[in-house]
Motif scaffolding. Structure first.
Motif, PDB file in Angstrom:
ATOM      1  N   GLY A 187       0.261  33.923   9.310  1.00 53.82           N
ATOM      2  CA  GLY A 187      -0.443  32.644   9.250  1.00 53.82           C
ATOM      3  C   GLY A 187      -0.843  32.232  10.653  1.00 53.82           C
ATOM      4  N   LEU A 188      -1.816  31.336  10.761  1.00 55.81           N
ATOM      5  CA  LEU A 188      -2.270  30.909  12.083  1.00 55.81           C
ATOM      6  C   LEU A 188      -1.212  30.045  12.752  1.00 55.81           C
ATOM      7  CD1 LEU A 188      -3.420  27.690  12.093  1.00 55.81           C
ATOM      8  CD2 LEU A 188      -5.091  28.757  10.564  1.00 55.81           C
ATOM      9  N   ARG A 189      -1.306  29.950  14.075  1.00 55.01           N
ATOM     10  CA  ARG A 189      -0.344  29.208  14.876  1.00 55.01           C
ATOM     11  C   ARG A 189      -1.073  28.362  15.925  1.00 55.01           C
ATOM     12  NH1 ARG A 189       2.526  30.930  11.330  1.00 55.01           N
ATOM     13  NH2 ARG A 189       4.436  32.181  11.560  1.00 55.01           N
ATOM     14  N   PHE A 190      -0.450  27.239  16.278  1.00 55.44           N
ATOM     15  CA  PHE A 190      -0.862  26.461  17.449  1.00 55.44           C
ATOM     16  C   PHE A 190       0.378  26.262  18.302  1.00 55.44           C
ATOM     17  CE2 PHE A 190      -0.795  22.449  19.695  1.00 55.44           C
ATOM     18  CZ  PHE A 190      -1.970  22.495  20.417  1.00 55.44           C
ATOM     19  N   VAL A 191       0.293  26.592  19.586  1.00 56.21           N
ATOM     20  CA  VAL A 191       1.457  26.452  20.455  1.00 56.21           C
ATOM     21  C   VAL A 191       1.086  25.703  21.732  1.00 56.21           C
ATOM     22  CG1 VAL A 191       2.517  28.565  19.576  1.00 56.21           C
ATOM     23  CG2 VAL A 191       1.150  28.667  21.652  1.00 56.21           C
ATOM     24  N   VAL A 215       0.534  31.317  32.562  1.00 55.70           N
ATOM     25  CA  VAL A 215       0.703  29.869  32.644  1.00 55.70           C
ATOM     26  C   VAL A 215       1.555  29.593  33.885  1.00 55.70           C
ATOM     27  CG1 VAL A 215       1.550  27.782  31.503  1.00 55.70           C
ATOM     28  CG2 VAL A 215       0.604  29.668  30.134  1.00 55.70           C
ATOM     29  N   PRO A 216       1.021  28.881  34.883  1.00 56.26           N
ATOM     30  CA  PRO A 216       1.786  28.676  36.122  1.00 56.26           C
ATOM     31  C   PRO A 216       2.935  27.702  35.936  1.00 56.26           C
ATOM     32  CG  PRO A 216      -0.272  27.458  36.205  1.00 56.26           C
ATOM     33  CD  PRO A 216      -0.315  28.273  34.935  1.00 56.26           C
ATOM     34  N   GLU A 217       3.777  27.600  36.950  1.00 61.01           N
ATOM     35  CA  GLU A 217       4.919  26.690  36.865  1.00 61.01           C
ATOM     36  C   GLU A 217       4.451  25.238  36.802  1.00 61.01           C
ATOM     37  OE1 GLU A 217       7.416  26.452  40.461  1.00 61.01           O
ATOM     38  OE2 GLU A 217       5.967  27.783  41.409  1.00 61.01           O
ATOM     39  N   ASN A 218       5.282  24.403  36.194  1.00 56.16           N
ATOM     40  CA  ASN A 218       5.045  22.952  36.074  1.00 56.16           C
ATOM     41  C   ASN A 218       3.723  22.641  35.373  1.00 56.16           C
ATOM     42  OD1 ASN A 218       7.436  22.500  37.662  1.00 56.16           O
ATOM     43  ND2 ASN A 218       6.216  22.962  39.484  1.00 56.16           N
ATOM     44  N   SER A 219       3.435  23.397  34.317  1.00 55.06           N
ATOM     45  CA  SER A 219       2.147  23.261  33.636  1.00 55.06           C
ATOM     46  C   SER A 219       2.315  23.252  32.122  1.00 55.06           C
ATOM     47  CB  SER A 219       1.223  24.422  34.021  1.00 55.06           C
ATOM     48  OG  SER A 219       0.977  24.460  35.408  1.00 55.06           O
ATOM     49  N   TRP A 220       1.311  22.667  31.454  1.00 54.32           N
ATOM     50  CA  TRP A 220       1.191  22.755  30.007  1.00 54.32           C
ATOM     51  C   TRP A 220      -0.124  23.468  29.699  1.00 54.32           C
ATOM     52  CZ3 TRP A 220       2.497  17.465  27.259  1.00 54.32           C
ATOM     53  CH2 TRP A 220       3.789  17.054  27.632  1.00 54.32           C
ATOM     54  N   ALA A 221      -0.085  24.363  28.713  1.00 56.18           N
ATOM     55  CA  ALA A 221      -1.301  25.002  28.230  1.00 56.18           C
ATOM     56  C   ALA A 221      -1.183  25.187  26.722  1.00 56.18           C
ATOM     57  CB  ALA A 221      -1.525  26.348  28.911  1.00 56.18           C
ATOM     58  N   ASP A 222      -2.244  24.874  25.999  1.00 61.21           N
ATOM     59  CA  ASP A 222      -2.262  25.023  24.543  1.00 61.21           C
ATOM     60  C   ASP A 222      -2.882  26.359  24.166  1.00 61.21           C
ATOM     61  OD1 ASP A 222      -1.197  22.513  24.390  1.00 61.21           O
ATOM     62  OD2 ASP A 222      -3.036  21.529  23.700  1.00 61.21           O
ATOM     63  N   MET A 223      -2.397  26.933  23.079  1.00 61.06           N
ATOM     64  CA  MET A 223      -2.921  28.213  22.611  1.00 61.06           C
ATOM     65  C   MET A 223      -3.115  28.167  21.104  1.00 61.06           C
ATOM     66  SD  MET A 223      -1.371  31.980  23.380  1.00 61.06           S
ATOM     67  CE  MET A 223      -2.138  33.488  22.798  1.00 61.06           C
ATOM     68  N   GLN A 224      -4.331  28.520  20.683  1.00 62.39           N
ATOM     69  CA  GLN A 224      -4.661  28.631  19.264  1.00 62.39           C
ATOM     70  C   GLN A 224      -4.664  30.119  18.912  1.00 62.39           C
ATOM     71  OE1 GLN A 224      -8.062  26.131  20.438  1.00 62.39           O
ATOM     72  NE2 GLN A 224      -8.001  25.357  18.341  1.00 62.39           N
ATOM     73  N   ILE A 225      -3.857  30.475  17.909  1.00 61.49           N
ATOM     74  CA  ILE A 225      -3.702  31.871  17.518  1.00 61.49           C
ATOM     75  C   ILE A 225      -4.174  32.024  16.079  1.00 61.49           C
ATOM     76  CG2 ILE A 225      -2.099  33.818  17.332  1.00 61.49           C
ATOM     77  CD1 ILE A 225      -0.157  32.188  19.115  1.00 61.49           C
ATOM     78  N   VAL A 263       3.084  24.512  16.126  1.00 63.24           N
ATOM     79  CA  VAL A 263       2.768  24.050  14.777  1.00 63.24           C
ATOM     80  C   VAL A 263       2.294  25.248  13.969  1.00 63.24           C
ATOM     81  CG1 VAL A 263       1.362  22.508  13.372  1.00 63.24           C
ATOM     82  CG2 VAL A 263       2.120  21.774  15.641  1.00 63.24           C
ATOM     83  N   HIS A 264       2.841  25.399  12.774  1.00 59.57           N
ATOM     84  CA  HIS A 264       2.466  26.489  11.881  1.00 59.57           C
ATOM     85  C   HIS A 264       1.735  25.894  10.683  1.00 59.57           C
ATOM     86  CE1 HIS A 264       6.204  28.889  13.472  1.00 59.57           C
ATOM     87  NE2 HIS A 264       5.401  28.484  14.437  1.00 59.57           N
ATOM     88  N   PRO A 265       0.411  25.776  10.779  1.00 54.82           N
ATOM     89  CA  PRO A 265      -0.328  25.049   9.742  1.00 54.82           C
ATOM     90  C   PRO A 265      -0.418  25.744   8.396  1.00 54.82           C
ATOM     91  CG  PRO A 265      -1.532  25.128  11.820  1.00 54.82           C
ATOM     92  CD  PRO A 265      -0.432  26.118  11.918  1.00 54.82           C
ATOM     93  N   GLU A 266       0.035  27.004   8.302  1.00 58.41           N
ATOM     94  CA  GLU A 266      -0.006  27.719   7.028  1.00 58.41           C
ATOM     95  C   GLU A 266       1.390  28.077   6.528  1.00 58.41           C
ATOM     96  OE1 GLU A 266      -3.633  30.515   6.375  1.00 58.41           O
ATOM     97  OE2 GLU A 266      -3.003  30.813   8.453  1.00 58.41           O
ATOM     98  N   GLU A 267       2.416  27.416   7.029  1.00 55.38           N
ATOM     99  CA  GLU A 267       3.783  27.852   6.762  1.00 55.38           C
ATOM    100  C   GLU A 267       4.077  28.051   5.284  1.00 55.38           C
ATOM    101  OE1 GLU A 267       6.258  29.484   8.070  1.00 55.38           O
ATOM    102  OE2 GLU A 267       7.467  27.981   9.097  1.00 55.38           O
TER     103      GLU A 267
END
Length: 241
Positions: free
Chosen positions: A115-119, A173-183, A203-207
């Motif tokens: 299933g797709l993922r958002f992290v 992803v460097p230190e002290n950072s946030w990055a979003d990933m759509q899979i 978030v697992h939108p198809e769980e």
């Protein structure tokens, strides 16, 4: 049967052949913010602390009345299900407290999910996350808004058998950072944290949909995963420097 469906629904170590595997799409990464070290440390420690507490709490380490065990373990780290799916809402949300691959001298394997993922990846001081895929990773950059451009590079996938070359596409992803990933569903990816302060909020939108589709007997991270390698390699295979 498509190559990103399970052969055995409850198999927690199902491996598919990486040689003929082809991603059906690409992962997308969006840099979000960079923080002062003391703030990022407070956030990652607090979120990681939730996971660690869960793994020492009977209510989270045993199945509830719906058959859900909230504290689970994956190759990249320990996880805790913050929110479970329910009728009318088929997504759930996990926190993952990453292992330090250098400290453990072992990398996670390339894998995909049914299933797709958002992290949201979050790093603290002295910690980076190496993200990899068998397809190029698209990076969002909006001039004047996006706070940083992550380092990207290519190398040979260590999971490929002898005599077979698969290009691995990497992002840091460097230190002290946030990055979003759509899979997207079925797209290969691999996370390896370098340093002690790394957390994912996913978030697992198809769980519940994928659990029904694959006929899995419960909400289990490992059972909703297909690996593209039989064994976890030593940390040399996912080094950064």
């Amino acid at each position: 049967m498509t190559e990103f469906m399970k052969f055995t629904p409850d198999d927690e170590n199902e491996v598919h052949d990486v040689v003929d595997f082809s991603d059906p799409g690409r992962c997308h990464v969006t840099p979000v913010i960079q923080l002062p070290a003391e703030i990022s440390l407070a956030i990652t420690d607090a979120l990681g602390g939730v996971v660690r507490a869960a793994h020492h709490t009977p209510a989270a380490t045993t199945q509830d009345r719906d058959g859900i065990q909230r504290a689970q373990t994956f190759e990249e780290g320990d996880v805790y299900m913050l929110d479970a799916p329910f009728d009318g809402f088929f997504a759930d949300r996990y926190l993952m407290d990453f292992y330090d691959v250098i400290d453990r001298d072992i990398c996670s394997r390339m894998h995909l999910h049914t299933g797709l993922r958002f992290v949201r990846m979050m790093t603290g001081p002295g910690t980076r996350i190496r993200v990899s895929s068998l397809s190029p990773i698209d990076v969002t950059h909006i001039e004047g808004v996006t706070p940083f451009r992550p380092e990207v590079f290519e190398d040979a996938a260590s999971d490929a058998p002898d005599g077979v070359h698969r290009t691995r596409y990497n992002l840091v992803v460097p230190e002290n950072s946030w990055a979003d990933m759509q899979i997207p569903r079925g797209v290969s990816h691999q996370f390896n944290a370098h340093g002690p302060h790394a957390v994912i909020d996913s978030v697992h939108p198809e769980e519940s949909v994928e659990t029904f589709r694959e006929r899995i007997s419960g909400y289990k991270m490992m059972a909703q995963t297909i690996f593209l390698a039989k064994e976890q390699p030593a940390s040399e295979a996912c080094k950064l420097d």
